[in-house]
Scaffold this active site. Sequence first.
Site, PDB file in Angstrom:
ATOM      1  N   TRP A  75      53.473  46.226  55.631  1.00  0.00           N
ATOM      2  CA  TRP A  75      52.474  45.207  55.292  1.00  0.00           C
ATOM      3  C   TRP A  75      53.095  44.412  54.156  1.00  0.00           C
ATOM      4  O   TRP A  75      53.276  44.907  53.060  1.00  0.00           O
ATOM      5  CB  TRP A  75      51.166  45.868  54.866  1.00  0.00           C
ATOM      6  CG  TRP A  75      50.105  44.898  54.450  1.00  0.00           C
ATOM      7  CD1 TRP A  75      49.814  44.485  53.193  1.00  0.00           C
ATOM      8  CD2 TRP A  75      49.182  44.234  55.305  1.00  0.00           C
ATOM      9  NE1 TRP A  75      48.770  43.597  53.203  1.00  0.00           N
ATOM     10  CE2 TRP A  75      48.362  43.419  54.491  1.00  0.00           C
ATOM     11  CE3 TRP A  75      48.964  44.222  56.687  1.00  0.00           C
ATOM     12  CZ2 TRP A  75      47.337  42.630  55.004  1.00  0.00           C
ATOM     13  CZ3 TRP A  75      47.948  43.434  57.192  1.00  0.00           C
ATOM     14  CH2 TRP A  75      47.150  42.659  56.374  1.00  0.00           C
ATOM     15  N   ASN A  99      57.218  52.124  49.770  1.00  0.00           N
ATOM     16  CA  ASN A  99      55.845  51.624  49.718  1.00  0.00           C
ATOM     17  C   ASN A  99      55.470  51.486  48.251  1.00  0.00           C
ATOM     18  O   ASN A  99      55.695  52.403  47.460  1.00  0.00           O
ATOM     19  CB  ASN A  99      54.893  52.599  50.422  1.00  0.00           C
ATOM     20  CG  ASN A  99      53.452  52.119  50.387  1.00  0.00           C
ATOM     21  OD1 ASN A  99      53.189  50.930  50.234  1.00  0.00           O
ATOM     22  ND2 ASN A  99      52.527  53.048  50.534  1.00  0.00           N
ATOM     23  N   GLY A 100      54.914  50.331  47.863  1.00  0.00           N
ATOM     24  CA  GLY A 100      54.506  50.132  46.478  1.00  0.00           C
ATOM     25  C   GLY A 100      54.961  48.792  45.939  1.00  0.00           C
ATOM     26  O   GLY A 100      55.405  47.916  46.691  1.00  0.00           O
ATOM     27  N   GLU A 473      26.009  40.066  47.401  1.00  0.00           N
ATOM     28  CA  GLU A 473      26.967  40.867  48.162  1.00  0.00           C
ATOM     29  C   GLU A 473      26.405  42.244  48.489  1.00  0.00           C
ATOM     30  O   GLU A 473      26.611  42.762  49.593  1.00  0.00           O
ATOM     31  CB  GLU A 473      28.277  40.988  47.381  1.00  0.00           C
ATOM     32  CG  GLU A 473      29.308  41.945  47.975  1.00  0.00           C
ATOM     33  CD  GLU A 473      29.823  41.554  49.344  1.00  0.00           C
ATOM     34  OE1 GLU A 473      30.577  42.356  49.925  1.00  0.00           O
ATOM     35  OE2 GLU A 473      29.482  40.456  49.837  1.00  0.00           O
ATOM     36  N   LYS A 477      25.995  43.633  52.313  1.00  0.00           N
ATOM     37  CA  LYS A 477      26.576  44.878  52.818  1.00  0.00           C
ATOM     38  C   LYS A 477      25.512  45.737  53.494  1.00  0.00           C
ATOM     39  O   LYS A 477      25.752  46.328  54.541  1.00  0.00           O
ATOM     40  CB  LYS A 477      27.215  45.668  51.669  1.00  0.00           C
ATOM     41  CG  LYS A 477      28.583  45.190  51.275  1.00  0.00           C
ATOM     42  CD  LYS A 477      29.605  45.482  52.358  1.00  0.00           C
ATOM     43  CE  LYS A 477      30.809  44.559  52.233  1.00  0.00           C
ATOM     44  NZ  LYS A 477      30.570  43.188  52.671  1.00  0.00           N
ATOM     45  N   GLU A 480      24.635  44.196  56.850  1.00  0.00           N
ATOM     46  CA  GLU A 480      25.739  44.256  57.817  1.00  0.00           C
ATOM     47  C   GLU A 480      25.814  45.582  58.554  1.00  0.00           C
ATOM     48  O   GLU A 480      26.013  45.608  59.778  1.00  0.00           O
ATOM     49  CB  GLU A 480      27.080  44.032  57.102  1.00  0.00           C
ATOM     50  CG  GLU A 480      27.393  42.598  56.756  1.00  0.00           C
ATOM     51  CD  GLU A 480      28.738  42.463  56.078  1.00  0.00           C
ATOM     52  OE1 GLU A 480      29.491  41.563  56.456  1.00  0.00           O
ATOM     53  OE2 GLU A 480      29.037  43.268  55.172  1.00  0.00           O
ATOM     54  N   HIS A 496       9.296  33.189  40.860  1.00  0.00           N
ATOM     55  CA  HIS A 496       9.116  31.903  41.521  1.00  0.00           C
ATOM     56  C   HIS A 496       8.980  32.046  43.035  1.00  0.00           C
ATOM     57  O   HIS A 496       9.403  31.170  43.786  1.00  0.00           O
ATOM     58  CB  HIS A 496      10.265  30.962  41.171  1.00  0.00           C
ATOM     59  CG  HIS A 496      10.338  30.622  39.720  1.00  0.00           C
ATOM     60  ND1 HIS A 496       9.460  29.769  39.103  1.00  0.00           N
ATOM     61  CD2 HIS A 496      11.168  31.063  38.749  1.00  0.00           C
ATOM     62  CE1 HIS A 496       9.747  29.673  37.816  1.00  0.00           C
ATOM     63  NE2 HIS A 496      10.781  30.460  37.571  1.00  0.00           N
ATOM     64  N   LYS A 592      35.598  41.221  62.743  1.00  0.00           N
ATOM     65  CA  LYS A 592      36.349  41.241  61.485  1.00  0.00           C
ATOM     66  C   LYS A 592      36.761  39.840  61.068  1.00  0.00           C
ATOM     67  O   LYS A 592      36.683  39.477  59.899  1.00  0.00           O
ATOM     68  CB  LYS A 592      37.592  42.127  61.631  1.00  0.00           C
ATOM     69  CG  LYS A 592      38.362  42.322  60.323  1.00  0.00           C
ATOM     70  CD  LYS A 592      37.538  43.086  59.302  1.00  0.00           C
ATOM     71  CE  LYS A 592      38.265  43.304  58.005  1.00  0.00           C
ATOM     72  NZ  LYS A 592      37.402  43.878  56.965  1.00  0.00           N
TER      73      LYS A 592
END
Length: 597
Positions: A75, A99-100, A473, A477, A480, A496, A592
Site C-alpha cells: 500500500w 512495512n512502516g 459524525e 455512524k 449507517e 430552537h 464503500k
Amino acid sequence: MCGIVGYIGNKKASGILLNGLSALEYRGYDSAGIALVNEQIEVIKVKGKVADLVSQCLSIGSELNGTIGIGHTRWATHGKPSKENAHPHSTKKFAIVHNGIIENYKEIDEFLIKNGYKKTSATDTESILLLIDYLSQNINTLEALKKAISILKGSFAIALIHLGEEKIYAAKKESPLLIGIKDNELFLASDLSAFLEHTKQFIVLEENDIAVLEKNGQFEIYNNGVKVQRTIKSVDWNLQTAQKGGFKHFMLKEISEEDEALANTIYAHIFNDKINMDIDEELLKKTDKITIVACGTSYYAGLTSKYFFEELLSIPVNVEIASEFRYLKPIFTQNSIFIAISQSGETADTKESLNLAKSFGVKTISIVNVQESTIARLSDYVLYTLAGPEISVASTKAFVCQLAMLYLFALKIAQLKGIEIKPYLNELMSLPSILKTEFSRLNTEVEKIAKKYANVKNFMYLGRGLSYPLALEGALKLKEISYIHAEGYPAGELKHGPIALIDENTPTFVIAPNFEPLYSKTISNANEVKARNGKIILLSDKFSNIADDFVQVPNTSYFFSAFVNIVPLQLFAYHIANILGNDVDQPRNLAKSVTVE
C-alpha cells in the site's frame, strides 16, 4: 500498511510466498513481489495485485526453485505505485521488504549519495537496504542490521535475505511481525493469515526485536543486543478470522488501527520538526481563502478542521457538501485554494466539484487515501493519507487521518507565515500513543453502555464548537450500521426546535470536552434534556452528575479533542449494530465508494 511474508525450509518457497501474499492482500494491493535465494537473488515484482504477480511467476515456471524467500504486497506510502517502487528492493547481496515509515530517510539518502550509492526507487525502504549494504562492508549481516536499525527513526517491520546465507533476518518496531513455527520450517508474516494453512503455532515479535531464522527450523531473537526468549502461542482460527486479527468485524479492527494509521500519516510529513509537502510554498504564503469540499464522513472531517484553520491562520474557510457545491456559482479570491477530500479518490460529487473549481482557475489540492485515483490525478497537488485499506464500508480510520492531514496542512501554512507551531506539532505527534493506550478501556466501557441502549429507536447527539461536527459524525455512524434514527445538532440549537423530540425514550449523546465556556454551556443544554426526562450519555474528560452514563476520554487541548472523542462515538455505533446482529462491515444500501451522483 503493507503485508510481509517470508519462508525458510525445504520446500519451494515461491508457492508458499504467493499464497501468503494472497491472504495478506487486504493490507495492500498497489504492487507485489517476491525475492528468492538461489545462485543469485531472484526478484519478481509487478505493479498491480497479487494475481498479477502469480501470473508473472507462472510464466517463469520451474526456474523458481529457491527454498528461502521473502514477499510483500504494498500500500504505497513513499513513492507512487509502480514496479520500481514495489518491494522487494535488492542489491547483488541483499533483498529487503518493509512495512512502516522511516522519518529520517532523507538524511540517510544524503549520506548514501556521498558514499557512492544511487537509489532506483522513490521509497524509504530502499534507503534501509542501501544503508545495510554499506554497513555490511566491514561487519556481518546481523551486526549491519543492528547498526542500521540504531540509525533509523520511525516505524518498521523488516525482512532481509543475504545471498550465500541460509537465513532470514527480521526486525520490528511499531509494526507487527510474527514468526510461524512448524518442524523444520519457519514462516514470517505481518499477521497470522499468511501462514495459517501451514501452522497455528507462532511467536509475536516485541518492540525492538531482531530475529534470525535458519533453515533447520532454529531461530534466535535479540533485543537491544541481548538474546531473549519469546513465548510460543497457538490459535484455532480460520483464514477470515486471522485477516481480522481476531476481531469479529473489520470495522472494530480498523478502529483499533487508528493509532497506527494516524502515526503513519503524521510522520510521513514531518522531518526535523518541519512539515514537508510537495506544494508551491509561494502559493501557500499568499493563500487568503480556503474552500473544503467533501461528502459524508470526509465532509465532517473538513468541518472539524475549520475551527483549527481559522484560529491558527485567521483565514476564512468554507466547508461545503460536494453534492450541493457542484451546482453553485462559487466565489473565489485570486489567492483561494480548493481542497477536495475523498477516502477512495473516486467520489463522483467531489470529483465534479473539483472540476468546477478548476474551471475557475483555482489551485486545487486533494486529500485522498488511494494513490493514482481519479481525484488525485485531477488535482494540482495531492496529500495522501496513510490509513491503509479500509475494508468495512463505514469509514473510521480515514476520518482521523483526513483530520490529521488537514491539521498538518494548516500548520504548514502557519510555518511559512512565521507562526510558532511546535506546541501544536508536539501534541499532534502525541495522539497515536494516546489512542493506542486508551483503545481497550474505551472499547470495554462503550460496549457496556451500548448494551443498555441497543433497543432504542431514536438518538440525539449534541456538541458545541468542533464537537458539533463530531455530533454529526456520531449520528451518521449510528444510522449507517445500526439503522437507528439519529440526529446531530449544535447544542445551542436544541431549544430552537429539536428539543420537541426529547422524551424518556430518546437518549442524548452529549460531547462536552472540558473547555470553558463551551463545557458549562453544553452542560446547561444537557440540563434542558434532563428536565424533559431525557437520558444523558456524557462523553467528556470531566464528570458531571447530570450523566446517566459517562465515557471518560483522555484529556487533550481543545483543538485536538476531536481525535480522541471520535473513537467512543465509532465504538458506540459498532457495538449497537453488533448487538442487533447487523452486517456491520457491509450495511444495507451502502457502498464503500460512491462513484455515481
